[in-house]
Design an enzyme around this catalytic site. Structure first.
Site, PDB file in Angstrom:
ATOM      1  N   GLY A 223       0.834  -1.209   0.000  1.00 53.63           N
ATOM      2  CA  GLY A 223       0.000   0.000   0.000  1.00 53.63           C
ATOM      3  C   GLY A 223       0.860   1.247   0.000  1.00 53.63           C
ATOM      4  N   ASN A 224       0.241   2.369   0.291  1.00 53.75           N
ATOM      5  CA  ASN A 224       1.004   3.614   0.394  1.00 53.75           C
ATOM      6  C   ASN A 224       0.335   4.539   1.412  1.00 53.75           C
ATOM      7  OD1 ASN A 224      -0.913   5.481  -1.062  1.00 53.75           O
ATOM      8  ND2 ASN A 224      -0.575   3.936  -2.650  1.00 53.75           N
ATOM      9  N   ARG A 225       0.913   5.729   1.595  1.00 53.04           N
ATOM     10  CA  ARG A 225       0.513   6.591   2.713  1.00 53.04           C
ATOM     11  C   ARG A 225      -0.654   7.528   2.401  1.00 53.04           C
ATOM     12  NH1 ARG A 225       3.755  10.160   4.837  1.00 53.04           N
ATOM     13  NH2 ARG A 225       5.109  10.459   3.055  1.00 53.04           N
ATOM     14  N   SER A 226      -1.292   7.391   1.261  1.00 56.53           N
ATOM     15  CA  SER A 226      -2.379   8.326   0.932  1.00 56.53           C
ATOM     16  C   SER A 226      -3.531   8.194   1.936  1.00 56.53           C
ATOM     17  CB  SER A 226      -2.886   8.053  -0.480  1.00 56.53           C
ATOM     18  OG  SER A 226      -4.054   8.815  -0.718  1.00 56.53           O
ATOM     19  N   ALA A 290      -3.631   7.399  -5.210  1.00 55.72           N
ATOM     20  CA  ALA A 290      -2.275   6.883  -5.340  1.00 55.72           C
ATOM     21  C   ALA A 290      -2.412   5.396  -5.687  1.00 55.72           C
ATOM     22  CB  ALA A 290      -1.517   7.091  -4.039  1.00 55.72           C
TER      23      ALA A 290
END
Ligand code: PMT
Length: 423
Positions: A223-226, A290
């Site tokens: 995943g990512n930090r969005s 993102a």
């Protein structure tokens, strides 16, 4: 903030620069007073050519400071110091390119600039100038320098300029400036007439927001930090302006904005298929999500155990959803975001071409004060038509509203262009 400070009127020192938008300062004074502010005005050297000091003097009931403070007043009072101690908020509107340069350099050559240096509180600036001037590197460097020091920028907005052209450079509406002052001066009375643009009525706006999650096994994912904040702010702004808004959101912990139709997804492939349902009907598509560029080739059916050794992760590319929309939504105004940590302009311009987008909104996600998760952002919009537009650091809600101004202006342009120039 004490109870006492909430009860007393907020004191706003309004610095008026020498540009045609200075005529709006009279209206701004009135609107600030409507909200219970006590207002005093000061003019730059050339501002009185555009607004008679007497007008502001009558409206505020106080003397308007011009250059004469530099000459002896006989009282021995240092006006810039007492003014800086009196004010709760210092607001420059309009701020010309020259005034911005003087503030950025820390010059102290008149009442406005000396007061700015002596003032410890929030400084707001509403620039107004021709689009070409606003886009100049020299001006943008000054804007960036001031924003770095915490100066809050309001606008400029897209609209008709003094030259008759339509472009970025118009001073924000006095009500918008009042809202910005209100955000720095808690305790103002509620707005008697909140500004409600309806320029997106009848439009369908499709927005993606948040991260995607690409599962590795039933408990792990890439995943990512969005956080989804930027996309949700855009959805709220479009809905306020009357659009039908479809928001396709990755896993985020945010409330759905009023009037927005929300569809939750997890993976990039799910996001692609949900977006595809509305892409054909959309007038405007904004991809703030993102989206993961890669996903694990295989998803383990059971949790991967430690005892099985260190797993080797094989990834496969996800489709590029924005690029695909050039085919599935050829009619729509297509806007992407670019999350960059270096060579922001070069990378954003490349994405504009490669992804067949009409605009790319670039933000520096290497910074902790803007970008991922923050409540604020600072962006540069690269456009296939027209110069780039820099929006200095401010709340994501405000960025969203300014972006909607740009998108709305572009939609309007597309409605009125000759059919054979359509892309
Ligand atoms: O959500 P927040 O915490 O508020 O943070 C906001 C944000 C930083 C996520 C947002 O402002 C932002 O920059 N969004 C774009 C993130 C991104 O994926 O950028 P990118 O440069 O990798 O992709 C460029 C564009 O292509 C984006 O519009 C993206 O949605 C799109 N894309 C990317 C990959 C892919 N497979 N398909 C896509 O459509």
């Amino acid at each position: 903030m004490s109870f006492e400070s909430l009860m007393r009127p907020q004191k706003v020192l309004l610095g008026v620069g020498g540009g045609i938008a200075a005529y709006k300062s009279a209206e701004l004074v009135r609107r600030l007073q409507d909200r219970g502010c006590s207002v005093r005005c000061a003019l730059s050297r050339s501002a009185s050519a555009f607004i008679p000091p007497l007008t502001l003097e009558v409206l505020t009931g106080k003397p308007v400071v011009q250059q004469e403070y530099l000459t002896a007043t006989g009282s021995g009072e240092e006006l810039h110091i007492t003014a800086a101690q009196w004010a709760d908020v210092l607001c420059f509107a309009p701020a010309t390119a020259h005034l911005l340069a003087r503030l950025a350099l820390g010059l102290a050559d008149d009442f406005l600039t000396t007061t700015a240096l002596a003032f410890p509180g929030p400084v707001l600036v509403a620039p107004a100038m021709h689009e070409e001037m606003w886009a100049k590197e020299a001006v943008q460097n000054n804007v960036a320098r001031l924003a770095d020091r915490g100066v809050i920028f309001i606008g400029p907005e897209v609209g008709p300029l003094a030259s008759g052209e339509i472009g970025v450079g118009r001073m924000s509406h006095p009500l918008t400036i009042v809202e910005a002052v209100a955000s720095q001066a808690p305790g103002l009375s509620p707005s008697p007439e909140a500004s409600t643009k309806t320029d997106l009525a009848g439009r369908t706006v499709l927005i993606s927001a948040g991260p995607t999650r690409e599962p590795l096994d039933p408990v792990r994912y890439l995943g990512n930090r969005s956080s989804g904040k930027m996309g949700f702010s855009l959805a709220a702004a479009a809905a306020r302006r009357g659009a039908r808004v479809v928001l396709v959101a990755g896993p985020v912990a945010l409330e759905t904005p009023p009037g927005v139709e929300r569809h939750d997804v997890t993976t990039a492939l799910e996001m692609e298929s949900v977006l595809a349902r509305w892409a054909g009907e959309a007038d405007l598509i904004v991809m703030t999500a993102a989206v993961a560029d890669f996903r694990p080739k295989r998803v383990a059916a059971q949790k991967i155990k430690k005892g099985q050794g260190v797993p080797v992760l094989e990834l496969v590319p996800n489709p590029d959803l924005l690029s695909g929309m050039a085919t599935t939504a050829p009619r729509a105004l297509r806007v992407g975001f670019a999350a960059e940590t270096e060579n922001v302009e070069e990378n954003a311009q490349a994405k504009l071409e490669r992804k067949g987008a009409h605009m790319i909104v670039a933000n520096d996600v290497g910074r902790s004060d803007i970008g991922f998760r923050s409540d604020e952002n600072e962006v540069t919009v690269y456009r296939s038509r027209g110069p780039s537009v820099f929006l200095a650091r401010r709340s994501k809600n405000e960025i969203a509203d300014h972006l909607m101004d740009l998108f709305s202006e572009e939609l309007h342009h597309r409605d009125h262009r000759p059919a054979d120039t359509a892309d």
